[in-house]
Design an enzyme around this catalytic site. Structure first.
Site, PDB file in Angstrom:
ATOM      1  N   GLY A 176      56.381  14.868 -63.002  1.00 59.39           N
ATOM      2  CA  GLY A 176      57.578  14.085 -63.059  1.00 59.39           C
ATOM      3  C   GLY A 176      57.657  13.403 -61.805  1.00 59.39           C
ATOM      4  O   GLY A 176      56.718  12.868 -61.102  1.00 59.39           O
ATOM      5  N   PRO A 177      58.768  12.535 -61.620  1.00 60.90           N
ATOM      6  CA  PRO A 177      58.878  11.279 -60.802  1.00 60.90           C
ATOM      7  C   PRO A 177      58.539  11.817 -59.454  1.00 60.90           C
ATOM      8  O   PRO A 177      57.884  10.994 -58.389  1.00 60.90           O
ATOM      9  CB  PRO A 177      60.259  10.887 -60.845  1.00 60.90           C
ATOM     10  CG  PRO A 177      60.780  11.129 -62.150  1.00 60.90           C
ATOM     11  CD  PRO A 177      59.833  12.530 -62.423  1.00 60.90           C
ATOM     12  N   LYS A 178      59.061  12.808 -59.017  1.00 57.88           N
ATOM     13  CA  LYS A 178      58.842  13.421 -57.647  1.00 57.88           C
ATOM     14  C   LYS A 178      57.318  13.462 -57.274  1.00 57.88           C
ATOM     15  O   LYS A 178      56.855  12.977 -56.257  1.00 57.88           O
ATOM     16  CB  LYS A 178      59.426  14.850 -57.173  1.00 57.88           C
ATOM     17  CG  LYS A 178      59.223  15.465 -55.906  1.00 57.88           C
ATOM     18  CD  LYS A 178      59.907  16.782 -55.828  1.00 57.88           C
ATOM     19  CE  LYS A 178      58.570  17.715 -56.689  1.00 57.88           C
ATOM     20  NZ  LYS A 178      58.922  19.086 -56.281  1.00 57.88           N
ATOM     21  N   MET A 179      56.666  14.312 -58.006  1.00 59.29           N
ATOM     22  CA  MET A 179      55.296  14.234 -57.702  1.00 59.29           C
ATOM     23  C   MET A 179      54.314  13.030 -57.791  1.00 59.29           C
ATOM     24  O   MET A 179      53.260  12.924 -57.172  1.00 59.29           O
ATOM     25  CB  MET A 179      54.570  15.535 -58.726  1.00 59.29           C
ATOM     26  CG  MET A 179      53.361  15.896 -58.263  1.00 59.29           C
ATOM     27  SD  MET A 179      53.089  16.480 -56.489  1.00 59.29           S
ATOM     28  CE  MET A 179      54.191  17.763 -56.628  1.00 59.29           C
ATOM     29  N   ILE A 220      55.056  10.870 -54.723  1.00 57.74           N
ATOM     30  CA  ILE A 220      54.333  11.482 -53.542  1.00 57.74           C
ATOM     31  C   ILE A 220      52.823  11.492 -53.594  1.00 57.74           C
ATOM     32  O   ILE A 220      52.155  10.852 -52.546  1.00 57.74           O
ATOM     33  CB  ILE A 220      54.736  13.073 -53.306  1.00 57.74           C
ATOM     34  CG1 ILE A 220      56.240  13.362 -53.069  1.00 57.74           C
ATOM     35  CG2 ILE A 220      54.010  13.923 -52.457  1.00 57.74           C
ATOM     36  CD1 ILE A 220      56.784  14.514 -53.050  1.00 57.74           C
TER      37      ILE A 220
END
Length: 140
Positions: free
Chosen positions: A13-16, A19
């Site tokens: 997803g966007p978070k990973m 990061i």
């Protein structure tokens, strides 16, 4: 790969993606927001959102782009410590250059200084820091 390309992979997803892109490829095209960051930024009224993705969008809307790479490292750590390592973050706050402000921040983020102070035997240190007292010649 870009963050957008990584998000096409199953389970990413966007978070990973943001990061990994920032840390591994030293390129930052977005902020990876986890649930801790989402909660904290709403508590601090930096955003008004219902989901981590909306929090990310709102942060990116006002936070200068040159600050994006440091947001994750700093705030993921604060979020984890306020939830799971309370003694550690209280001690860091007491030892900081502005302990009363640091303790005020972690209190606002949900750390019960009275309860945790008793649990870890830090009542006196917390009280001294909040009052700006000096201990051993160093302001606490």
């Amino acid at each position: 790969p870009t963050a957008a390309e990584m998000m096409d992979l199953p389970g990413v997803g966007p978070k990973m993606a943001y990061i990994v892109e920032s840390i591994v490829y030293e390129k930052t095209t977005g902020i990876g927001v986890d649930t801790h960051m989402h909660r904290m930024f709403n508590v601090l009224k930096w955003v008004n959102s219902k989901t981590p993705e909306k929090t990310r969008e709102q942060l990116e809307g006002w936070l200068p782009r040159d600050k994006w790479p440091t947001v994750n490292v700093l705030w993921v750590g604060i979020g984890q410590e306020t939830q799971q390592q309370k003694e550690k973050i209280i001690k860091k706050a007491i030892a900081s250059s502005r302990p009363a402000d640091a303790l005020g921040l972690i209190r606002k983020l949900g750390v019960d200084l009275v309860r945790e102070g008793k649990r870890y035997g830090l009542e006196e240190e917390i009280q001294a820091a909040l009052l700006g007292e000096k201990r051993g010649g160093v302001e606490q």
